[in-house]
Design a protein around this motif. Sequence first.
Motif, short mmCIF file in Angstrom:
data_model
loop_
_atom_site.label_atom_id
_atom_site.label_comp_id
_atom_site.label_asym_id
_atom_site.label_seq_id
_atom_site.Cartn_x
_atom_site.Cartn_y
_atom_site.Cartn_z
N ASN A 69 42.35 -20.82 7.52
CA ASN A 69 43.20 -21.40 6.47
C ASN A 69 43.31 -20.53 5.22
OD1 ASN A 69 43.90 -24.18 7.63
ND2 ASN A 69 41.67 -24.16 7.82
N THR A 70 42.96 -19.27 5.35
CA THR A 70 43.21 -18.31 4.28
C THR A 70 43.90 -17.09 4.88
OG1 THR A 70 41.02 -17.29 4.54
CG2 THR A 70 41.21 -19.06 2.92
N PRO A 71 44.71 -16.37 4.10
CA PRO A 71 45.42 -15.22 4.65
C PRO A 71 44.47 -14.11 5.09
CG PRO A 71 46.36 -15.94 2.54
CD PRO A 71 45.07 -16.65 2.70
N ALA A 72 44.85 -13.41 6.15
CA ALA A 72 44.05 -12.29 6.63
C ALA A 72 43.94 -11.21 5.55
CB ALA A 72 44.65 -11.71 7.90
N LEU A 73 45.01 -11.04 4.79
CA LEU A 73 45.00 -10.04 3.71
C LEU A 73 43.95 -10.40 2.66
CD1 LEU A 73 46.13 -7.54 2.35
CD2 LEU A 73 47.91 -8.98 1.31
N PHE A 74 43.84 -11.68 2.34
CA PHE A 74 42.83 -12.14 1.39
C PHE A 74 41.43 -11.81 1.92
CE2 PHE A 74 39.75 -15.51 0.40
CZ PHE A 74 39.73 -15.45 -0.99
N GLN A 75 41.22 -11.99 3.20
CA GLN A 75 39.92 -11.72 3.80
C GLN A 75 39.59 -10.22 3.75
OE1 GLN A 75 40.23 -13.60 7.68
NE2 GLN A 75 40.94 -15.49 6.71
N ILE A 76 40.60 -9.38 3.96
CA ILE A 76 40.39 -7.93 3.86
C ILE A 76 40.07 -7.54 2.42
CG2 ILE A 76 41.54 -5.69 4.01
CD1 ILE A 76 43.10 -6.76 6.42
N TYR A 77 40.78 -8.13 1.45
CA TYR A 77 40.50 -7.84 0.04
C TYR A 77 39.08 -8.27 -0.34
CZ TYR A 77 45.27 -6.56 -1.30
OH TYR A 77 46.49 -5.92 -1.46
N MET A 78 38.65 -9.42 0.18
CA MET A 78 37.30 -9.89 -0.12
C MET A 78 36.24 -8.95 0.45
SD MET A 78 37.31 -12.50 -2.09
CE MET A 78 35.63 -13.10 -1.88
N ALA A 79 36.50 -8.44 1.66
CA ALA A 79 35.55 -7.53 2.29
C ALA A 79 35.50 -6.19 1.55
CB ALA A 79 35.91 -7.31 3.76
N TYR A 80 36.66 -5.74 1.08
CA TYR A 80 36.72 -4.41 0.45
C TYR A 80 36.45 -4.46 -1.05
CZ TYR A 80 38.34 0.33 -0.55
OH TYR A 80 38.41 1.65 -0.95
N PHE A 81 37.15 -5.34 -1.75
CA PHE A 81 36.99 -5.42 -3.21
C PHE A 81 35.94 -6.45 -3.62
CE2 PHE A 81 41.51 -4.12 -2.66
CZ PHE A 81 41.42 -2.87 -3.25
N GLY A 82 35.96 -7.62 -2.94
CA GLY A 82 35.07 -8.70 -3.33
C GLY A 82 33.60 -8.36 -3.18
N LEU A 83 33.23 -7.80 -2.03
CA LEU A 83 31.82 -7.46 -1.82
C LEU A 83 31.36 -6.36 -2.77
CD1 LEU A 83 31.52 -7.55 2.09
CD2 LEU A 83 30.82 -9.29 0.44
N GLY A 84 32.32 -5.56 -3.24
CA GLY A 84 31.98 -4.50 -4.18
C GLY A 84 31.39 -5.04 -5.47
N ALA A 85 31.79 -6.26 -5.84
CA ALA A 85 31.26 -6.89 -7.05
C ALA A 85 29.77 -7.16 -6.94
CB ALA A 85 32.02 -8.19 -7.34
N PHE A 86 29.28 -7.25 -5.70
CA PHE A 86 27.85 -7.49 -5.46
C PHE A 86 27.12 -6.20 -5.06
CE2 PHE A 86 30.13 -11.42 -4.60
CZ PHE A 86 29.42 -12.34 -5.36
N GLY A 87 27.79 -5.07 -5.27
CA GLY A 87 27.16 -3.81 -4.96
C GLY A 87 27.25 -3.40 -3.51
N ILE A 88 28.04 -4.13 -2.73
CA ILE A 88 28.21 -3.80 -1.31
C ILE A 88 29.56 -3.10 -1.15
CG2 ILE A 88 28.33 -4.71 1.05
CD1 ILE A 88 26.79 -7.16 0.07
N HIS A 89 29.52 -1.80 -0.99
CA HIS A 89 30.75 -1.01 -0.93
C HIS A 89 31.00 -0.55 0.51
CE1 HIS A 89 30.92 -1.00 -5.30
NE2 HIS A 89 29.64 -0.65 -5.31
N LEU A 90 32.03 -1.10 1.10
CA LEU A 90 32.39 -0.77 2.48
C LEU A 90 33.55 0.22 2.50
CD1 LEU A 90 32.35 -4.36 4.06
CD2 LEU A 90 30.46 -2.74 3.88
N SER A 91 33.56 1.07 3.51
CA SER A 91 34.70 1.96 3.69
C SER A 91 35.89 1.13 4.13
CB SER A 91 34.37 3.01 4.75
OG SER A 91 34.24 2.40 6.03
N PRO A 92 37.12 1.64 3.96
CA PRO A 92 38.28 0.88 4.42
C PRO A 92 38.18 0.49 5.88
CG PRO A 92 38.98 2.69 3.02
CD PRO A 92 37.51 2.88 3.24
N TYR A 93 37.70 1.39 6.73
CA TYR A 93 37.57 1.11 8.16
C TYR A 93 36.64 -0.08 8.39
CZ TYR A 93 36.53 1.90 13.13
OH TYR A 93 36.36 1.75 14.48
#
Length: 224
Positions: A69-93
């Motif tokens: 019930n949330t957009p896939a794009l939102f989920q990608i942003y959370m994984a890439y940008f959102g987790l970065g707020a907690f110090g978890i920096h993932l590569s785009p892949y």
Amino acid sequence: MFDFDYTFHWITVWNVLPEMLDAALITLEVAVLSMILGLVIAIFLSLGKESENELARTSSIVWIEIARNTPALFQIYMAYFGLGAFGIHLSPYVAVLVALTFNNAGYLAETLRGGFSSIPNTQMSASRSLGMSKIQTYWYIILPQVLRKVYHPMTNQMIWAILMTSLGTLVGMLELTGKTDQLQSLSFRTFEFYLVAALMYFIMAKSVLLGSRLLANRLFRGDA
């Protein structure tokens, strides 16, 4: 109004076609991995949603509801940008892989739950009476039947995963869409590049569908 004097320059695309094919392989790789990981997680989510354990049931419901019930794009942003707020920096892949796995797991969990509910409870009782453990019963008796029942919906999900990898370009992932955007920006042959990319997506989707049908004919040959 319209420029009917447009001249096509297909040679520009042809010269970098190997790069686009490599990017298409990345697209397939992410889609396949997200499906495999998503399916494994989905099995536990579907069982967890029906579990008597409140923590397992609540966790499964929350995962499924958010994924569906949330957009896939939102989920990608959370994984890439959102987790970065907690110090978890993932590569785009990795970010795209994590997000698509999360999304696939949510959708596949509901698909599997429908498959599990179609299996008569008597099969569990009969298997237990023969001395099989609950895990053995699920692994050898119930799960193979469920996977057979949800085979075609899973094929649709696989095609969806291939197409949704294109969202990875928004976080800098150079899958097919990202690489196409990068290459066309160098020559501004937008129409030619995106037409070829669209054709490649079409071929990948149709290849999965055809391969799925051929595999189904082989695996389920004896089905009514």
